[in-house]
Design an enzyme around this catalytic site. Structure first.
Site, PDB file in Angstrom:
ATOM      1  N   ASP A 206       0.846  -1.188   0.000  1.00 40.81           N
ATOM      2  CA  ASP A 206       0.000   0.000   0.000  1.00 40.81           C
ATOM      3  C   ASP A 206       0.891   1.251   0.000  1.00 40.81           C
ATOM      4  OD1 ASP A 206      -3.117   0.648   0.493  1.00 40.81           O
ATOM      5  OD2 ASP A 206      -1.940   2.050   1.689  1.00 40.81           O
ATOM      6  N   TYR A 339      -2.973  10.780   2.358  1.00 46.86           N
ATOM      7  CA  TYR A 339      -3.525  10.879   1.005  1.00 46.86           C
ATOM      8  C   TYR A 339      -3.452  12.310   0.485  1.00 46.86           C
ATOM      9  CZ  TYR A 339      -5.318   6.129   1.438  1.00 46.86           C
ATOM     10  OH  TYR A 339      -5.415   4.766   1.582  1.00 46.86           O
ATOM     11  N   HIS A 393      -5.032  -7.814   0.059  1.00 49.12           N
ATOM     12  CA  HIS A 393      -4.252  -6.593   0.247  1.00 49.12           C
ATOM     13  C   HIS A 393      -3.411  -6.602   1.522  1.00 49.12           C
ATOM     14  CE1 HIS A 393      -3.295  -2.480  -0.694  1.00 49.12           C
ATOM     15  NE2 HIS A 393      -3.744  -2.032   0.463  1.00 49.12           N
TER      16      HIS A 393
END
Length: 418
Positions: A206, A339, A393
């Site tokens: 990630d 982010y 993930h």
């Protein structure tokens, strides 16, 4: 005789100076053992969960998790949180590992550091992403420190370092303009100055893949092997893959479909956290049930449908442990800022790293990002690629044996990288 004595004295003085220098460096970074102790915050979390009010009937047609976490799942999680989840026991388990903090560039950086004891152990930096944490790698740490054999017959073991990203868990929040490249620099300082490793390998998933890849690219004299299960480059569409004459196997076609579905239906959180991190961060900051809905859905949707069944250890208790860590460390709001700080953290243009060291890659069937070998080879010196038909993930939780075996393959290429 005199010459020998002088040589011995000089060697002794040099060793003493090195010890002093190391001690000074460590003192400068305020390297300290760390123990997790969040028990005093648990009663308030429990009260918040108990007092949370959920609808009696679904507010949206129950179509599985395609529309987000279901009311029935959320109620089930809530019941388990209140009746069988025990943070104090989780805390005892986590404190069996060697935790530390160091001060680097004004940040408190939390990390686990477990040593192999073998003289030829490879330093291995494991880097998580969002909504993960250092917990993602807990099932792997002990086994990685043990000596094993690679597929090529080489002995391998690791000194394992698992940091918390800035703004996550016990690592302090970074300045507002902090980027992945800044974290890269701090983590390299952790490895080379605080822990005094001259060379090391790294794995990232990630956002951690962005840090690991940046280390591989920018710190190419110290990072002598990198292993990823995610790339900081946007996956290509089926048409784009065809345009590059990349054909896919049956498993790869399935993984491409998973990625396309995520791209079309699963990126709402990405847009929100990139453009309005304060809104979601503050809205859920003091709501354990809210954080569970937001984070839990990602764990469920991005993992193998059989998560929680062997070889997966991604049980509902594990999801509750992860959400509890976010809530109890008050790090949810600071975690989503990554982010907004890195709006271009995933690139649309593939470029080759400035490093000839080995690059390894592990693909997992339900990971919402898929890159076939031909794409991975465009960004580094790809020497190993393994595709797994189980997992997603969070492979350190969803398929620990597979990721463990792949990580050990770093040992097959380590000597050649020096």
């Amino acid at each position: 005789m005199a010459s020998s004595w002088i040589h011995t004295l000089a060697s002794s003085l040099l060793l003493t100076m090195m010890i002093i220098r190391t001690a000074i460096a460590k003192e400068d970074f305020k390297l300290r053992p760390f123990e997790i102790d969040l028990s005093d915050r648990v009663p308030r979390m429990i009260r918040q969960i108990q007092e949370s009010h959920l609808p009696q009937t679904p507010v949206y047609t129950d179509t599985g998790t395609s529309a987000g976490i279901t009311l029935s799942d959320l109620k089930s999680f809530k019941q388990q949180w209140l009746t069988s989840f025990d943070w104090d026991q989780e805390q005892i388990s986590l404190n069996k590992f060697s935790h530390f903090t160091a001060e680097i560039e004004g940040l408190t950086v939390h990390f686990i550091h477990e040593k192999s004891g073998a003289a030829d152990a490879i330093p291995l930096l494991l880097i998580h992403g969002w909504p993960g944490s250092f917990l993602e790698f807990i099932p792997l740490v002990d086994d990685l420190t043990k000596t094993a054999m690679t597929k090529s017959g080489k002995r391998v073991s690791f000194d394992v370092i698992v940091p918390s990203l800035p703004g996550f868990a016990f690592s302090s929040s970074p300045p507002i303009d902090w980027t992945i490249q800044d974290t890269t620099r701090v983590f390299n300082t952790l490895m080379t100055h605080v822990l005094a490793y001259e060379e090391y390998a790294t794995f990232g998933t990630d956002w951690g893949s962005g840090v690991a890849y940046s280390l591989y690219d920018q710190w190419n004299t110290t990072v002598r092997a990198a292993h990823l299960d995610f790339l900081p480059f946007y996956p290509l569409s089926s048409a784009e893959l065809a345009a590059e004459n990349i054909t896919l196997t049956g498993l790869e076609e399935f993984e491409e479909d998973v990625t396309i579905t995520w791209s079309n239906e699963g990126t709402g959180y990405f847009s929100e956290q990139t453009t309005k991190p304060n809104t979601i961060g503050l809205a859920l900051y003091d709501s354990p049930i809210g954080q569970l809905a937001w984070i839990g859905e990602k764990f469920m949707n991005w993992s193998d449908p059989d998560a929680g069944h062997a070889p997966s250890v991604l049980t509902r208790n594990e999801i509750l442990r992860s959400v509890s860590l976010y809530y109890l460390t008050e790090s949810f709001a600071s975690s989503v800022v990554i982010y907004a700080q890195n709006p271009n953290g995933f690139s649309t243009v593939y470029s080759k790293a400035l490093n000839d060291a080995p690059l390894l890659f592990s693909a997992f069937k339900y990971n919402p990002g898929f890159w076939p070998p031909a794409l991975v080879a465009q960004v580094g010196n790809l020497v190993y690629y393994k595709n797994h038909g189980f997992g997603g993930h969070f492979p350190g939780l969803d398929n620990p044996p597979a990721l463990l075996g792949d990580l050990r393959e770093i040992g097959s290429y380590w000597e050649a990288s020096k």
